[in-house]
Design a protein around this motif. Structure first.
Motif, PDB file in Angstrom:
ATOM      1  N   CYS A   1       0.386  -0.826  -0.175  1.00  0.00           N
ATOM      2  CA  CYS A   1       0.360   0.258   0.171  1.00  0.00           C
ATOM      3  C   CYS A   1       0.921   1.336   0.001  1.00  0.00           C
ATOM      4  O   CYS A   1       0.231   2.216   0.060  1.00  0.00           O
ATOM      5  CB  CYS A   1      -0.740   0.127   1.660  1.00  0.00           C
ATOM      6  N   ALA A   2       1.483   0.987  -0.145  1.00  0.00           N
ATOM      7  CA  ALA A   2       3.060   2.325   0.179  1.00  0.00           C
ATOM      8  C   ALA A   2       2.724   3.175  -1.270  1.00  0.00           C
ATOM      9  O   ALA A   2       2.325   4.168  -0.959  1.00  0.00           O
ATOM     10  CB  ALA A   2       4.836   1.721   0.513  1.00  0.00           C
ATOM     11  N   ARG A   3       2.589   2.949  -2.322  1.00  0.00           N
ATOM     12  CA  ARG A   3       3.099   3.390  -3.389  1.00  0.00           C
ATOM     13  C   ARG A   3       1.260   4.173  -3.868  1.00  0.00           C
ATOM     14  O   ARG A   3       1.577   4.861  -3.741  1.00  0.00           O
ATOM     15  CB  ARG A   3       3.436   2.289  -4.804  1.00  0.00           C
ATOM     16  N   PRO A   4       0.379   3.854  -3.609  1.00  0.00           N
ATOM     17  CA  PRO A   4      -1.519   4.487  -4.347  1.00  0.00           C
ATOM     18  C   PRO A   4      -1.108   5.049  -2.422  1.00  0.00           C
ATOM     19  O   PRO A   4      -1.889   6.621  -2.912  1.00  0.00           O
ATOM     20  CB  PRO A   4      -2.104   3.035  -3.409  1.00  0.00           C
ATOM     21  N   LEU A   5      -0.456   5.260  -1.480  1.00  0.00           N
ATOM     22  CA  LEU A   5      -0.983   6.267  -0.431  1.00  0.00           C
ATOM     23  C   LEU A   5       0.248   7.373  -0.162  1.00  0.00           C
ATOM     24  O   LEU A   5      -0.817   8.515  -0.169  1.00  0.00           O
ATOM     25  CB  LEU A   5       0.063   5.475   0.807  1.00  0.00           C
ATOM     26  N   LEU A   6       1.285   7.089  -1.147  1.00  0.00           N
ATOM     27  CA  LEU A   6       1.815   8.020  -1.456  1.00  0.00           C
ATOM     28  C   LEU A   6       1.145   8.859  -2.806  1.00  0.00           C
ATOM     29  O   LEU A   6       1.680  10.663  -2.977  1.00  0.00           O
ATOM     30  CB  LEU A   6       2.724   8.263  -1.833  1.00  0.00           C
ATOM     31  N   GLU A   7       0.535   8.058  -3.651  1.00  0.00           N
ATOM     32  CA  GLU A   7       0.133   8.633  -5.171  1.00  0.00           C
ATOM     33  C   GLU A   7      -0.727   9.522  -4.759  1.00  0.00           C
ATOM     34  O   GLU A   7      -1.425   9.886  -5.310  1.00  0.00           O
ATOM     35  CB  GLU A   7      -0.285   7.725  -5.730  1.00  0.00           C
ATOM     36  N   ARG A   8      -1.453   9.146  -2.907  1.00  0.00           N
ATOM     37  CA  ARG A   8      -2.899  10.086  -2.995  1.00  0.00           C
ATOM     38  C   ARG A   8      -2.571  11.374  -2.096  1.00  0.00           C
ATOM     39  O   ARG A   8      -3.163  12.382  -1.277  1.00  0.00           O
ATOM     40  CB  ARG A   8      -3.640   9.012  -1.461  1.00  0.00           C
ATOM     41  N   SER A   9      -1.212  11.674  -1.991  1.00  0.00           N
ATOM     42  CA  SER A   9      -0.531  12.397  -1.207  1.00  0.00           C
ATOM     43  C   SER A   9      -0.978  13.784  -2.085  1.00  0.00           C
ATOM     44  O   SER A   9      -0.019  14.202  -2.965  1.00  0.00           O
ATOM     45  CB  SER A   9       1.000  12.478  -0.629  1.00  0.00           C
ATOM     46  N   ARG A  10      -2.000  14.899  -2.505  1.00  0.00           N
ATOM     47  CA  ARG A  10      -1.713  15.565  -3.696  1.00  0.00           C
ATOM     48  C   ARG A  10      -2.686  16.720  -3.094  1.00  0.00           C
ATOM     49  O   ARG A  10      -3.402  16.428  -2.587  1.00  0.00           O
ATOM     50  CB  ARG A  10      -3.089  14.774  -4.483  1.00  0.00           C
ATOM     51  N   VAL A  11      -1.649  17.705  -2.230  1.00  0.00           N
ATOM     52  CA  VAL A  11      -1.744  18.875  -2.073  1.00  0.00           C
ATOM     53  C   VAL A  11      -2.520  20.142  -3.418  1.00  0.00           C
ATOM     54  O   VAL A  11      -1.319  20.306  -3.818  1.00  0.00           O
ATOM     55  CB  VAL A  11      -0.642  19.978  -1.253  1.00  0.00           C
ATOM     56  N   PRO A  12      -3.158  20.653  -3.292  1.00  0.00           N
ATOM     57  CA  PRO A  12      -3.606  21.808  -4.912  1.00  0.00           C
ATOM     58  C   PRO A  12      -3.439  23.310  -4.206  1.00  0.00           C
ATOM     59  O   PRO A  12      -2.932  23.040  -3.291  1.00  0.00           O
ATOM     60  CB  PRO A  12      -5.390  21.837  -4.626  1.00  0.00           C
TER      61      PRO A  12
END
Length: 285
Positions: free
Chosen positions: A162-173
């Protein structure tokens, strides 16, 4: 203001991102309804046991469920993060980790014959471990211990997957023009995330990382000699800051409705965790 209710500062931070009422008869006051939601996740009470001061429990539940499905709290959290990032208030030394939450027997009463609906997974993020039904919360937080991204999985799911999908959710507009920021300056994680694939992924994105190597990986690399490659870099001083994510989990689990999962669907439980994360951000701003 009563116990377990929003302060004026917290409401001022959250209010701009609550959808306004449409046409029709006047609806219940937004702040009173949100206070009912906060009371529920802080105390872990049943929806039907909400105090009368928050109005009909079904109104609070219906509004919460609607916000969960529409992603209202997720967008609110992203906008709060965007404002903090524009002010230079986010420490991009990101830590990732996970914690297991026991699921109450009432949360397992969801019918599964119909499959998933919308973004709801088939398993409702419920897994069976030795202790019974569990859910795992994967979290990425900034250097000040505030949540940046959340991912729910069944309790038996391995952290490394789950490490990769977790980091890909880190999106700060961005508050102005530009794409959302989704690349940390540095990532800190424990041995559960030590894998060649994840390290290669971080190097490809140009993200520095501090992840201790497992003993069996060290022996395997040494046995291969020159073909084993160079040892992975590891900075003990940076790794000492990994306790920040543990403290973040400690604060999130201070909400009784988060420490034990009572929600039947993963969508509702993730919305509850996101609302708790918003309150953590509000305390630090």
């Amino acid at each position: 203001m009563r116990r377990h209710e929003l302060t004026d500062a917290e409401w001022e931070l959250l209010a701009p991102w609550i959808p306004s009422a449409g046409r029709g008869r006047p609806r219940a006051e937004d702040r009173r309804v949100i206070n009912g939601m906060v009371y529920k996740i802080r105390t872990g009470a049943s929806w039907r046991d909400l105090p009368e001061r928050y109005g009909p429990w079904k109104t609070v539940y219906t509004r919460f469920r609607r916000y969960a499905i529409d992603g209202v709290f997720t967008r609110a959290l992203q906008q709060i993060q965007a404002q903090a990032d524009a002010a230079g208030d986010i420490d991009w030394l990101v830590q990732i980790d996970s914690t297991i939450v026991r699921a109450h027997q009432h949360s397992a009463a969801t019918g599964r014959k119909g499959g998933s609906t919308g973004d709801e997974p088939d398993d409702h993020a419920l897994g069976r471990s030795r202790g019974g039904l569990t859910t795992k919360i994967h979290l990425a937080c900034d250097g000040r211990g505030r949540p940046l991204a959340i991912l729910l999985t069944p309790g038996q799911r391995h952290d490394g997957i789950c490490a990769r999908p977790l980091l890909e959710r880190s999106r700060v507009p961005r508050t102005g023009l530009g794409r959302p920021r989704c690349r940390p300056d540095h990532v800190i994680a424990d041995k559960a995330y030590s894998s060649r694939g994840f390290r290669a992924y971080l190097r490809k994105r140009g993200i520095g990382h501090t992840i201790p190597e497992k003993d069996d990986q060290k022996h395997h690399r040494r046995n291969r000699g020159r073909r084993g490659g160079r040892p992975t870099g590891f900075d003990r001083e940076i790794y000492r800051r990994r306790n920040t994510v543990e403290r973040c989990f400690n604060q999130i689990k201070g909400f009784r409705g988060i420490a034990t999962r009572y929600e039947k669907t993963a969508t509702s439980y993730e919305a509850a965790v996101t609302l708790a994360s918003i309150l953590l951000w509000a305390r630090s701003i």
